[in-house]
Design a protein around this motif. Structure first.
Motif, PDB file in Angstrom:
ATOM      1  N   ALA A 184      11.046  -1.716 -15.194  1.00 42.15           N
ATOM      2  CA  ALA A 184      12.355  -1.428 -15.790  1.00 42.15           C
ATOM      3  C   ALA A 184      13.154  -0.436 -14.953  1.00 42.15           C
ATOM      4  O   ALA A 184      14.264  -0.050 -15.323  1.00 42.15           O
ATOM      5  N   ALA A 185      12.597  -0.039 -13.797  1.00 39.47           N
ATOM      6  CA  ALA A 185      13.245   0.997 -12.987  1.00 39.47           C
ATOM      7  C   ALA A 185      14.492   0.502 -12.277  1.00 39.47           C
ATOM      8  O   ALA A 185      15.290   1.289 -11.776  1.00 39.47           O
ATOM      9  N   GLY A 186      14.660  -0.822 -12.210  1.00 40.36           N
ATOM     10  CA  GLY A 186      15.830  -1.359 -11.517  1.00 40.36           C
ATOM     11  C   GLY A 186      15.582  -1.516 -10.028  1.00 40.36           C
ATOM     12  O   GLY A 186      14.542  -1.145  -9.497  1.00 40.36           O
ATOM     13  N   VAL A 187      16.572  -2.078  -9.337  1.00 40.85           N
ATOM     14  CA  VAL A 187      16.442  -2.355  -7.904  1.00 40.85           C
ATOM     15  C   VAL A 187      17.436  -1.491  -7.145  1.00 40.85           C
ATOM     16  O   VAL A 187      18.646  -1.590  -7.342  1.00 40.85           O
ATOM     17  N   ALA A 188      16.902  -0.640  -6.265  1.00 32.10           N
ATOM     18  CA  ALA A 188      17.760   0.193  -5.431  1.00 32.10           C
ATOM     19  C   ALA A 188      17.994  -0.462  -4.079  1.00 32.10           C
ATOM     20  O   ALA A 188      19.116  -0.475  -3.572  1.00 32.10           O
ATOM     21  N   ASN A 189      16.906  -1.011  -3.502  1.00 30.36           N
ATOM     22  CA  ASN A 189      16.998  -1.665  -2.198  1.00 30.36           C
ATOM     23  C   ASN A 189      15.950  -2.756  -2.088  1.00 30.36           C
ATOM     24  O   ASN A 189      15.054  -2.865  -2.938  1.00 30.36           O
ATOM     25  N   ILE A 190      16.067  -3.545  -1.033  1.00 33.01           N
ATOM     26  CA  ILE A 190      15.104  -4.632  -0.812  1.00 33.01           C
ATOM     27  C   ILE A 190      14.668  -4.654   0.654  1.00 33.01           C
ATOM     28  O   ILE A 190      15.358  -4.136   1.527  1.00 33.01           O
ATOM     29  N   ILE A 191      13.502  -5.253   0.874  1.00 37.04           N
ATOM     30  CA  ILE A 191      13.057  -5.616   2.211  1.00 37.04           C
ATOM     31  C   ILE A 191      12.798  -7.116   2.205  1.00 37.04           C
ATOM     32  O   ILE A 191      12.016  -7.615   1.398  1.00 37.04           O
ATOM     33  N   GLY A 192      13.484  -7.836   3.078  1.00 39.02           N
ATOM     34  CA  GLY A 192      13.295  -9.276   3.177  1.00 39.02           C
ATOM     35  C   GLY A 192      12.427  -9.608   4.383  1.00 39.02           C
ATOM     36  O   GLY A 192      12.690  -9.138   5.493  1.00 39.02           O
ATOM     37  N   VAL A 193      11.387 -10.402   4.164  1.00 40.95           N
ATOM     38  CA  VAL A 193      10.491 -10.824   5.242  1.00 40.95           C
ATOM     39  C   VAL A 193      10.636 -12.333   5.411  1.00 40.95           C
ATOM     40  O   VAL A 193      10.264 -13.104   4.522  1.00 40.95           O
ATOM     41  N   LEU A 194      11.207 -12.744   6.538  1.00 41.56           N
ATOM     42  CA  LEU A 194      11.418 -14.165   6.809  1.00 41.56           C
ATOM     43  C   LEU A 194      10.321 -14.665   7.742  1.00 41.56           C
ATOM     44  O   LEU A 194      10.225 -14.260   8.894  1.00 41.56           O
ATOM     45  N   ASP A 195       9.486 -15.541   7.210  1.00 40.15           N
ATOM     46  CA  ASP A 195       8.412 -16.176   7.991  1.00 40.15           C
ATOM     47  C   ASP A 195       8.866 -17.601   8.269  1.00 40.15           C
ATOM     48  O   ASP A 195       8.800 -18.462   7.402  1.00 40.15           O
ATOM     49  N   GLY A 210       9.951  -5.377  -8.081  1.00 45.12           N
ATOM     50  CA  GLY A 210      10.086  -6.822  -8.292  1.00 45.12           C
ATOM     51  C   GLY A 210       9.971  -7.570  -6.977  1.00 45.12           C
ATOM     52  O   GLY A 210       9.744  -6.977  -5.912  1.00 45.12           O
ATOM     53  N   GLY A 211      10.136  -8.871  -7.057  1.00 45.09           N
ATOM     54  CA  GLY A 211      10.053  -9.684  -5.842  1.00 45.09           C
ATOM     55  C   GLY A 211      10.478 -11.114  -6.121  1.00 45.09           C
ATOM     56  O   GLY A 211      10.564 -11.540  -7.280  1.00 45.09           O
ATOM     57  N   GLU A 254       0.827  -1.213   0.000  1.00 47.45           N
ATOM     58  CA  GLU A 254       0.000   0.000   0.000  1.00 47.45           C
ATOM     59  C   GLU A 254       0.860   1.261   0.000  1.00 47.45           C
ATOM     60  O   GLU A 254       0.655   2.174  -0.815  1.00 47.45           O
ATOM     61  N   VAL A 255       1.833   1.345   0.907  1.00 44.04           N
ATOM     62  CA  VAL A 255       2.642   2.575   0.992  1.00 44.04           C
ATOM     63  C   VAL A 255       3.537   2.724  -0.241  1.00 44.04           C
ATOM     64  O   VAL A 255       3.796   3.838  -0.689  1.00 44.04           O
ATOM     65  N   SER A 256       3.990   1.609  -0.798  1.00 41.74           N
ATOM     66  CA  SER A 256       4.846   1.714  -1.989  1.00 41.74           C
ATOM     67  C   SER A 256       4.044   2.133  -3.210  1.00 41.74           C
ATOM     68  O   SER A 256       4.570   2.811  -4.098  1.00 41.74           O
ATOM     69  N   SER A 257       2.767   1.735  -3.270  1.00 40.38           N
ATOM     70  CA  SER A 257       1.937   2.146  -4.410  1.00 40.38           C
ATOM     71  C   SER A 257       1.705   3.650  -4.381  1.00 40.38           C
ATOM     72  O   SER A 257       1.607   4.293  -5.433  1.00 40.38           O
ATOM     73  N   ARG A 258       1.629   4.204  -3.167  1.00 38.66           N
ATOM     74  CA  ARG A 258       1.511   5.671  -3.065  1.00 38.66           C
ATOM     75  C   ARG A 258       2.775   6.333  -3.603  1.00 38.66           C
ATOM     76  O   ARG A 258       2.709   7.387  -4.235  1.00 38.66           O
ATOM     77  N   ALA A 259       3.921   5.699  -3.348  1.00 42.55           N
ATOM     78  CA  ALA A 259       5.190   6.251  -3.851  1.00 42.55           C
ATOM     79  C   ALA A 259       5.232   6.241  -5.369  1.00 42.55           C
ATOM     80  O   ALA A 259       5.865   7.085  -5.992  1.00 42.55           O
ATOM     81  N   ALA A 260       4.532   5.267  -5.947  1.00 46.48           N
ATOM     82  CA  ALA A 260       4.497   5.163  -7.410  1.00 46.48           C
ATOM     83  C   ALA A 260       3.407   6.033  -8.016  1.00 46.48           C
ATOM     84  O   ALA A 260       3.218   6.042  -9.231  1.00 46.48           O
ATOM     85  N   LEU A 301      11.210 -17.012   2.697  1.00 44.34           N
ATOM     86  CA  LEU A 301      11.816 -15.692   2.669  1.00 44.34           C
ATOM     87  C   LEU A 301      11.254 -14.954   1.463  1.00 44.34           C
ATOM     88  O   LEU A 301      11.496 -15.351   0.323  1.00 44.34           O
ATOM     89  N   ILE A 302      10.491 -13.917   1.735  1.00 52.20           N
ATOM     90  CA  ILE A 302       9.895 -13.111   0.665  1.00 52.20           C
ATOM     91  C   ILE A 302      10.718 -11.838   0.531  1.00 52.20           C
ATOM     92  O   ILE A 302      10.829 -11.054   1.487  1.00 52.20           O
ATOM     93  N   THR A 303      11.304 -11.648  -0.623  1.00 47.97           N
ATOM     94  CA  THR A 303      12.117 -10.462  -0.884  1.00 47.97           C
ATOM     95  C   THR A 303      11.342  -9.516  -1.790  1.00 47.97           C
ATOM     96  O   THR A 303      10.950  -9.889  -2.903  1.00 47.97           O
ATOM     97  N   VAL A 304      11.103  -8.313  -1.293  1.00 47.91           N
ATOM     98  CA  VAL A 304      10.402  -7.289  -2.076  1.00 47.91           C
ATOM     99  C   VAL A 304      11.443  -6.271  -2.534  1.00 47.91           C
ATOM    100  O   VAL A 304      12.196  -5.723  -1.715  1.00 47.91           O
ATOM    101  N   LYS A 305      11.494  -6.029  -3.830  1.00 44.83           N
ATOM    102  CA  LYS A 305      12.493  -5.137  -4.419  1.00 44.83           C
ATOM    103  C   LYS A 305      11.861  -3.778  -4.732  1.00 44.83           C
ATOM    104  O   LYS A 305      10.716  -3.704  -5.179  1.00 44.83           O
ATOM    105  N   PHE A 306      12.637  -2.710  -4.523  1.00 44.94           N
ATOM    106  CA  PHE A 306      12.131  -1.347  -4.700  1.00 44.94           C
ATOM    107  C   PHE A 306      13.059  -0.539  -5.599  1.00 44.94           C
ATOM    108  O   PHE A 306      14.277  -0.755  -5.596  1.00 44.94           O
TER     109      PHE A 306
END
Length: 550
Positions: free
Chosen positions: A431-442, A233-234, A175-181, A220-225
């Motif tokens: 196509a914006a590329g990956v600057a950083n990631i957030i990894g969520v380990l469940d 990506g993810g 939700e918060v990332s979609s606002r950024a977009a 491990l879910i990796t969300v790319k920003f």
């Protein structure tokens, strides 16, 4: 000897709650009989044995308004447990300990995750009460502010609510990332990340005695920003799927949800039913061992429809991906119904034969493999490398071979599904590329059953490694920083689990390395391995010796 004055508070031993705060009614010394009164107004008489090790309780623990336990004057186990207890009774399920969020499963619906609540945290999370949204927000804002990758570790016992916490955090981040977009709602990529969860739960979650929707794998879910904070990506990595559940479930438990969902879905989709040949859940050996087919609160038809929609959202091709997946699921059920008859041989050991080849043929058809080859491998094995020598199985060995095959099929199927999800996420990546990631380990929860499987040992080992990481970063390294800066902070006592890890993984002597070695030894068996580890670790404090099986 400590003296406890009248009107002071102490921790009264309690058989159910471990300890409860109680007011001293008359001054006493440790080891003497005493009279105390708990918060509910009930008076208690304590014996000298009960007061021998009694400790002082700070009156601040009586307040449920302390939402960050780091603010307690005396942070100890009793204080933590009591604070969580009284907050839970007021339906306050989230409590912070510095940067750690403790979540207690309420086992009921609470109005904590509405769009209005999410907006409050999105606007100013730091001023809000402890919440999973706050953790997700801190990770997201920290990533943007510091331009550093972030990680969120979610752990706890089975039924604690780990999977729900994971979904809520991903929902918030999307939700918060979609606002950024600049989007009004979540985009297609965000939706795919969210819709991957119902699919993984269908194939990797099951009812256990503690939890109706227990994850039987870790992920491990990796969300790319991108640089603006929009999701670009993810990817998903899965760990240690509990394959043994496919062929056996304890009393009161179920197999993986997808089996029951497929059977229920076929009731309304006669074309699919004709293709996969399913009937009712009670007709299948792999589903009728535990006495539980239907579960209150689980709507298999509704969940089936959800999974089908998620397949579409993820872009799974109906002919190339979905149909083969469902065929494999049905084939597993049919393989479980393959029966073996004893073939008597007067001059050698009895062998086995397929008792219902029509069922085996249907399984082979669904798997799109040769039925004759399947038959051969179910009732015999090939030994030797250069020459082919077939050794027939007895009935017991044939059943074991069938179950081993089924576990391999389902394990590989689950990995194929994860791979397919990752392909979909990769295809939708921007196509914006990956600057950083957030990894969520469940990660799955530590368990100690009356009888524990090898899979459970691996799960517990994983939890021990996480506990070591926690100890290393929360306690040991923090203390070293304080000492290096000359800050006098009382040392926090914690149980170092390094001896446990060494027992399991130390090269040469650990249980796992010794098992790897034993597998290579000719004529090795469970008993030879057991004797070796008993001899090696007889004096280890964490190793309990049991007699070898006869």
């Amino acid at each position: 000897m400590a003296t406890f004055e009248e009107d002071t508070w102490v921790w009264m031993p309690d058989p159910e709650e471990q300890a409860l705060p109680a007011k001293v009614l008359a001054t006493f010394k440790a080891g003497e009989d005493a009279r105390v009164r708990t918060e509910d107004g009930e008076d208690h008489k304590l014996t000298g044995a009960e007061t021998k090790d009694i400790t002082v309780a700070d009156p601040e623990v009586l307040s449920s308004k302390i939402d960050n336990l780091i603010n307690l004057n005396d942070l100890n186990e009793n204080a933590i447990l009591h604070n969580l207890r009284i907050r839970f009774k007021e339906s306050i399920i989230y409590t912070n300990v510095s940067s750690i969020l403790i979540s207690v499963n309420p086992f009921k619906l609470l109005p904590l995750y509405t769009p209005e609540i999410m907006d409050k945290y999105r606007q100013n999370a730091r001023e809000q009460p402890p919440h999973v949204f706050q953790v997700a927000d801190e990770a997201y804002r920290g990533m943007l502010a510091e331009r550093k990758n972030q990680s969120i570790i979610i752990s706890g016992e089975s039924g604690a609510g780990k999977s729900e916490a994971t979904k809520l955090m991903l929902q918030y981040i999307a939700e918060v990332s979609s606002r950024a977009a600049g989007q009004k709602g979540t985009g297609s990529l965000e939706q795919q990340i969210l819709q991957a969860n119902p699919v993984m739960e269908a194939f990797g979650n099951a009812k256990t005695v503690r939890n109706n929707n227990s994850s039987r794998f870790g992920k491990l879910i990796t969300v790319k920003f991108d640089s603006n904070g929009a999701i670009s990506g993810g990817s998903i990595i899965n760990y240690l799927l509990e394959k043994s559940r496919v062929v056996f479930q304890s009393e009161g438990e179920r197999n993986y949800h997808i089996f029951y969902q497929l059977i229920r879905g076929c009731k309304d989709d006669k074309e699919l039913q004709a293709k996969v040949g399913t009937t009712d859940a009670v007709d299948y050996h792999y589903l009728d061992q535990s006495g539980v087919v239907e579960v209150e609160g689980i709507n298999d038809e509704k969940e089936w429809n959800m999974v089908r929609r998620c397949f579409t959202t993820l872009g799974f091709s109906e002919d190339d991906v979905v149909t083969p997946i469902l065929q494999c699921v049905a084939a597993v059920l049919h393989l479980g119904n393959v029966q073996f008859d004893v073939v008597k041989k007067p001059m050698e050991e009895d062998s086995s034969a397929i008792g219902n080849e029509d069922v085996m043929n249907l399984a082979a058809k669904l798997l799109e493999i040769d039925a004759a080859t399947l038959k051969t491998n179910l009732i015999s094995k090939n030994i030797g490398n250069r020459s082919t020598l077939m050794v027939a199985y007895g009935v017991d060995k044939a059943q074991e071979a069938r179950d081993a095959l089924v576990k391999a099929i389902y394990g590989n199927l689950f990995q194929v599904i994860i791979d397919q999800i990752n392909k979909s996420l990769e295809a939708s990546a921007t196509a914006a590329g990956v600057a950083n990631i957030i990894g969520v380990l469940d990660i799955f929860g530590f368990e100690s059953f009356e009888k524990n499987s090898f899979e459970q040992l691996c799960i517990n080992f994983c939890n021990e490694k996480l506990q070591f990481h926690f100890n290393e970063h929360i306690f040991r390294l923090e203390q070293e920083v304080y000492e290096s800066e000359g800050v006098n902070v009382p040392r926090t006592d914690f149980k170092d689990n390094q001896p446990t890890l060494d027992l399991l993984e130390l090269k040469g002597t650990g249980l796992f390395p010794m098992l790897d070695e034993e597998i290579q030894v000719p004529r090795a068996s469970d008993d030879t391995y057991l004797r070796k580890i008993q001899d090696k670790h007889a004096k280890h404090s964490n190793f309990v010796r049991t007699p070898a099986s006869k």
